[in-house]
Design an enzyme around this catalytic site. Structure first.
Site, PDB file in Angstrom:
ATOM      1  N   ASP A 292      -0.140   2.311   8.404  1.00 14.52           N
ATOM      2  CA  ASP A 292      -0.633   1.518   9.533  1.00 14.52           C
ATOM      3  C   ASP A 292       0.218   1.625  10.805  1.00 14.52           C
ATOM      4  O   ASP A 292      -0.253   1.304  11.894  1.00 14.52           O
ATOM      5  CB  ASP A 292      -0.730   0.038   9.143  1.00 14.52           C
ATOM      6  CG  ASP A 292      -1.821  -0.223   8.122  1.00 14.52           C
ATOM      7  OD1 ASP A 292      -2.547   0.717   7.780  1.00 14.52           O
ATOM      8  OD2 ASP A 292      -1.937  -1.381   7.665  1.00 14.52           O
TER       9      ASP A 292
ATOM     10  N   THR B 138       4.215   2.752   5.465  1.00 14.41           N
ATOM     11  CA  THR B 138       2.818   2.304   5.555  1.00 14.41           C
ATOM     12  C   THR B 138       2.082   3.248   6.505  1.00 14.41           C
ATOM     13  O   THR B 138       2.672   3.706   7.492  1.00 14.41           O
ATOM     14  CB  THR B 138       2.699   0.858   6.079  1.00 14.41           C
ATOM     15  OG1 THR B 138       1.357   0.621   6.514  1.00 14.41           O
ATOM     16  CG2 THR B 138       3.611   0.574   7.267  1.00 14.41           C
TER      17      THR B 138
ATOM     18  N   ASP C 113       2.508  -0.351  11.758  1.00 18.88           N
ATOM     19  CA  ASP C 113       2.496  -1.687  12.375  1.00 18.88           C
ATOM     20  C   ASP C 113       3.823  -2.428  12.204  1.00 18.88           C
ATOM     21  O   ASP C 113       3.845  -3.648  12.089  1.00 18.88           O
ATOM     22  CB  ASP C 113       1.349  -2.526  11.781  1.00 18.88           C
ATOM     23  CG  ASP C 113       1.460  -2.684  10.275  1.00 18.88           C
ATOM     24  OD1 ASP C 113       2.260  -1.957   9.651  1.00 18.88           O
ATOM     25  OD2 ASP C 113       0.746  -3.530   9.713  1.00 18.88           O
TER      26      ASP C 113
ATOM     27  N   GLY D 121       0.842  -1.209   0.000  1.00 14.80           N
ATOM     28  CA  GLY D 121       0.000   0.000   0.000  1.00 14.80           C
ATOM     29  C   GLY D 121       0.875   1.257   0.000  1.00 14.80           C
ATOM     30  O   GLY D 121       1.833   1.332   0.762  1.00 14.80           O
TER      31      GLY D 121
ATOM     32  N   ASP E  68       5.031  -4.779   6.006  1.00 12.76           N
ATOM     33  CA  ASP E  68       5.449  -6.147   6.343  1.00 12.76           C
ATOM     34  C   ASP E  68       5.525  -7.081   5.129  1.00 12.76           C
ATOM     35  O   ASP E  68       6.419  -7.928   5.043  1.00 12.76           O
ATOM     36  CB  ASP E  68       4.586  -6.749   7.456  1.00 12.76           C
ATOM     37  CG  ASP E  68       3.106  -6.616   7.189  1.00 12.76           C
ATOM     38  OD1 ASP E  68       2.725  -6.040   6.152  1.00 12.76           O
ATOM     39  OD2 ASP E  68       2.324  -7.114   8.020  1.00 12.76           O
TER      40      ASP E  68
ATOM     41  N   ARG F  51       1.180  -5.127  -5.109  1.00 13.19           N
ATOM     42  CA  ARG F  51       1.388  -6.310  -4.255  1.00 13.19           C
ATOM     43  C   ARG F  51       1.619  -7.446  -5.238  1.00 13.19           C
ATOM     44  O   ARG F  51       0.743  -7.734  -6.059  1.00 13.19           O
ATOM     45  CB  ARG F  51       0.163  -6.563  -3.383  1.00 13.19           C
ATOM     46  CG  ARG F  51      -0.230  -5.350  -2.524  1.00 13.19           C
ATOM     47  CD  ARG F  51      -1.314  -5.727  -1.528  1.00 13.19           C
ATOM     48  NE  ARG F  51      -2.007  -4.551  -0.989  1.00 13.19           N
ATOM     49  CZ  ARG F  51      -1.615  -3.874   0.087  1.00 13.19           C
ATOM     50  NH1 ARG F  51      -0.554  -4.231   0.742  1.00 13.19           N
ATOM     51  NH2 ARG F  51      -2.324  -2.837   0.516  1.00 13.19           N
TER      52      ARG F  51
ATOM     53  N   ARG G 226      -5.609  -2.851   8.902  1.00 17.54           N
ATOM     54  CA  ARG G 226      -6.093  -4.234   8.836  1.00 17.54           C
ATOM     55  C   ARG G 226      -5.876  -4.995  10.130  1.00 17.54           C
ATOM     56  O   ARG G 226      -6.769  -5.634  10.654  1.00 17.54           O
ATOM     57  CB  ARG G 226      -5.316  -4.952   7.732  1.00 17.54           C
ATOM     58  CG  ARG G 226      -6.118  -5.320   6.549  1.00 17.54           C
ATOM     59  CD  ARG G 226      -5.277  -6.094   5.611  1.00 17.54           C
ATOM     60  NE  ARG G 226      -3.934  -5.525   5.481  1.00 17.54           N
ATOM     61  CZ  ARG G 226      -3.276  -5.409   4.336  1.00 17.54           C
ATOM     62  NH1 ARG G 226      -3.842  -5.810   3.240  1.00 17.54           N
ATOM     63  NH2 ARG G 226      -2.058  -4.920   4.305  1.00 17.54           N
TER      64      ARG G 226
HETATM   65  O1  F6P Z   1      -1.427  -1.654   4.722  1.00 19.67           O
HETATM   66  C1  F6P Z   1      -1.919  -0.416   4.360  1.00 19.67           C
HETATM   67  C2  F6P Z   1      -3.390  -0.495   4.074  1.00 19.67           C
HETATM   68  O2  F6P Z   1      -3.777   0.816   3.735  1.00 19.67           O
HETATM   69  C3  F6P Z   1      -4.261  -1.042   5.202  1.00 19.67           C
HETATM   70  O3  F6P Z   1      -4.528  -0.119   6.203  1.00 19.67           O
HETATM   71  C4  F6P Z   1      -5.473  -1.481   4.436  1.00 19.67           C
HETATM   72  O4  F6P Z   1      -6.137  -2.502   5.102  1.00 19.67           O
HETATM   73  C5  F6P Z   1      -4.916  -1.968   3.145  1.00 19.67           C
HETATM   74  O5  F6P Z   1      -3.687  -1.311   2.971  1.00 19.67           O
HETATM   75  C6  F6P Z   1      -5.792  -1.745   1.943  1.00 19.67           C
HETATM   76  O6  F6P Z   1      -5.185  -2.312   0.849  1.00 19.67           O
HETATM   77  P1  F6P Z   1      -5.656  -2.114  -0.660  1.00 19.67           P
HETATM   78  O7  F6P Z   1      -5.336  -0.705  -1.060  1.00 19.67           O
HETATM   79  O8  F6P Z   1      -4.858  -3.103  -1.418  1.00 19.67           O
HETATM   80  O9  F6P Z   1      -7.118  -2.360  -0.688  1.00 19.67           O
END
Ligand code: F6P
Length: 328
Positions: A132, A130, A134, A15, A107, A76, A176
């Protein structure tokens, strides 16, 4: 020094987060400063497999420090999870004579680097990027501060309408598996209740808490709900439960979604990302590999990838206490 580094590849993966551009810019300019070549790899590990590379110089990264997202784009990559994919990636690096990598992400990005390093000997440094927050071993991740400010300013607006209509608003924020964004944004926006994945308060206690708020004279309430929270099946399910069990209030739901990932990076994120970008090249020149460069107590630190992604996210219990006390 074990490695003779002449050309560095840089990529962003997973992300995106505001400040990634500032980090790339610092990596590129620090490479130039040290007379190293720098190559941008597009769309993360996907671009590594496809050989989507472009040479970057100090001017290639002009007018970027203030821009959200990542100009190298992100992805990803399921293919990089396979041995075959990683083999193609390594061959592409060899062919382009890239002899070190800086990977910016979360991660998933670091797990990819670990798998790659088990098979191939090429120095890799990670930077935590990120919203997050995390990642272990670093106080902050690139983009977290900007996302916090985005969430708080959105909730400030929601508060105006919640107050005008005597409503309960449930606001879903990203994260998440991690409640950091929800907890800090909840405190910063004066939320009445904060629901995070690390602590399941249960639906009954949630309603009790909202009832107490009402008794204490509050006419509206903001409940910040982390995306990964497990109180209900999802935020709409929680809203329905509250509506059925707490009379006299209308309940509304706002899902902030990807708004939180975009936007102009805060100054804090820009400075942080710049420090980390420069430190990534320093770490490579010191001969380090298989580590994330982060910040701990305002000092740059190197943390093994395995430690950076280890275990469940740890929530700051002191912040939980502050949230409890200040929301009465
Ligand atoms: O890991 C970053 C993040 O923004 C999370 O907070 C979220 O759950 C996820 O990515 C969303 O991913 P995507 O943009 O692939 O839907």
């Amino acid at each position: 020094m074990k490695y003779n580094i002449k050309k560095i590849g840089v990529l962003t993966s997973g992300g995106d987060s505001p400040g990634m551009n500032a980090a790339i810019r610092a990596v590129v300019r620090s490479s130039v400063y040290h007379n190293l070549e720098c190559v941008g790899i597009y769309r993360g590990y996907e671009g590594l497999i496809e050989g989507d590379f472009k040479a970057l110089n100090a001017r290639s990264v002009k007018n970027l420090i203030n821009r959200g997202g990542t100009f190298l784009k992100s992805a990803r990559s399921p293919e990089f999870r396979t041995k075959e994919g990683r083999k193609i990636a390594f061959n592409n690096l060899k062919e382009a004579e890239i002899d070190a990598l800086v990977v910016i992400g979360g991660d998933g990005t670091f797990s990819g680097a670990i798998a790659f390093l088990e098979e191939y000997d090429i120095p890799v440094i990670g930077l935590p990027g990120t919203i997050d927050n995390d990642i272990n071993g670093t106080d902050y991740t690139i983009g977290y501060d900007t996302a916090l400010n985005t969430v708080v300013s959105a909730i400030d607006k929601i508060r105006d309408t919640a107050h005008s209509h005597n409503r309960i608003f449930l606001v879903e924020v990203m994260g998440r598996d991690a409640g950091d964004l929800a907890l800090s944004a909840g405190i910063g926006s004066g939320a009445e209740v904060i629901l995070i994945p690390e602590q399941n308060m249960g639906r009954e206690r949630l309603v009790e808490s909202l009832k107490r708020n009402k008794k204490s004279g509050k006419t509206s309430s903001i409940v910040v709900v982390s995306e990964g929270d497990k109180v209900g099946k999802n935020i709409f399910d929680v809203a329905e439960y509250i509506e059925n069990n707490l009379k006299g209030y209308e309940v509304r739901v706002t899902v902030l979604g990807h708004v939180q990932r975009g936007g102009t990076p805060s100054c804090r994120d820009r400075v942080f990302a710049s420090r980390l970008g420069v430190s990534a090249i320093d770490a490579l020149l010191r001969g380090e590999t298989n580590v994330m460069v982060g910040i701990n107590n305002n000092k740059i630190v190197s943390v093994p990838f395995t430690d950076a992604i280890k275990g469940d996210n740890e929530i700051d219990t002191d912040l939980l206490r502050v949230a409890d006390i200040t929301s009465i």
